[in-house]
Design a protein around this motif. Structure first.
Motif, short mmCIF file in Angstrom:
data_model
loop_
_atom_site.label_atom_id
_atom_site.label_comp_id
_atom_site.label_asym_id
_atom_site.label_seq_id
_atom_site.Cartn_x
_atom_site.Cartn_y
_atom_site.Cartn_z
N ARG A 120 -0.37 3.97 -2.57
CA ARG A 120 -1.91 4.22 -2.19
C ARG A 120 -1.65 5.33 -1.02
NH1 ARG A 120 -5.40 -0.15 -1.56
NH2 ARG A 120 -4.42 -0.63 0.41
N ASN A 121 -0.90 4.98 0.08
CA ASN A 121 -0.79 5.67 1.33
C ASN A 121 0.20 6.83 1.16
OD1 ASN A 121 -2.23 3.75 2.64
ND2 ASN A 121 -0.40 2.71 3.44
N ALA A 143 -5.67 6.82 -4.43
CA ALA A 143 -5.96 5.56 -3.96
C ALA A 143 -6.84 4.83 -4.89
CB ALA A 143 -6.35 5.80 -2.54
N LYS A 144 -7.76 5.43 -5.27
CA LYS A 144 -8.96 4.71 -6.15
C LYS A 144 -8.54 4.10 -7.42
CE LYS A 144 -13.65 5.06 -7.54
NZ LYS A 144 -14.91 5.85 -7.53
N THR A 148 0.92 -1.02 -0.02
CA THR A 148 0.06 -0.16 -0.27
C THR A 148 0.85 1.37 0.10
OG1 THR A 148 -0.25 -0.13 2.61
CG2 THR A 148 -1.89 -1.23 1.09
N VAL A 179 -5.13 3.62 -8.15
CA VAL A 179 -4.19 2.34 -7.74
C VAL A 179 -4.84 1.12 -7.34
CG1 VAL A 179 -2.31 1.89 -5.98
CG2 VAL A 179 -2.18 4.05 -7.56
N THR A 180 -6.08 1.41 -6.66
CA THR A 180 -6.47 0.09 -6.19
C THR A 180 -7.25 -0.62 -7.32
OG1 THR A 180 -6.80 1.18 -3.89
CG2 THR A 180 -8.30 -0.90 -4.60
N ALA A 192 -8.96 4.43 0.48
CA ALA A 192 -8.17 5.53 1.42
C ALA A 192 -8.30 5.25 2.76
CB ALA A 192 -8.74 7.03 0.66
#
Length: 166
Positions: free
Chosen positions: A77-78, A85-86, A74, A88-89, A161
């Motif tokens: 994202r972090n 975040a969205k 993560t 990348v996820t 997130a």
């Protein structure tokens, strides 16, 4: 009260994986007792314990996806926060989905090959494709779970997130 097919599948994955692990543990305990106390090993115990473990892992992968319990990296994202975040996820889930679909397709092809050879396991003498059926079943279920989670991120049901299901 009628249960939905989804809730039945959800519970079945959990029960199947858990029971496979319990049976594997029980069989291993019996084998250790027989080997070291009775000085008489069982021919079939190690093989069936291994196959139960394989099934528990592959079906458990799908259950872990459903429960959002898979390990993931993560850092990106972090580091960049909510805006990235969205996507990348979603990208990570799509990569997982591609992997699961490929493993399912190749698993089915391998099972068809094994069924044509008639290969059997050494001790139990069951058809070998029963063992390898765990790959397309587990990866197919995991693909469905990953697709479900991807859709949840796209629709906002799941916010990557904060790493929680709404």
């Amino acid at each position: 009260m009628t249960k939905s097919p989804k809730s039945i599948i959800n519970r079945s994955e959990e029960i199947f994986s858990s029971m496979a692990l319990v049976m594997m543990t029980g069989i291993t305990v019996v084998q250790v007792f027989n080997r070291y106390v009775l000085q008489n090993s069982l021919d079939w115990s190690e093989e069936i314990a291994r196959y139960l473990f394989i099934w528990a892992v592959y079906v458990g992968c799908s259950y872990a996806t459903q429960m959002n319990r898979h390990l993931e990296v993560t850092v990106v994202r972090n580091m960049f926060g909510g805006k990235i975040a969205k996507p990348v996820t979603i990208a990570a889930y799509l990569c997982t989905l591609v992997f699961c679909v490929c493993a399912t397709v190749w698993g089915i092809k391998f099972i068809l090959f094994l069924s044509s050879t008639g290969q059997k396991t050494p001790a139990l003498e069951i058809q070998m494709y029963w063992v390898f059926l765990s790959v397309p079943v587990g990866m197919g279920l995991m693909a469905l779970r990953t697709l479900e989670r991807t859709w949840g991120v796209i629709t906002g049901k799941y916010d990557p997130a904060i790493m929680e299901i709404n």
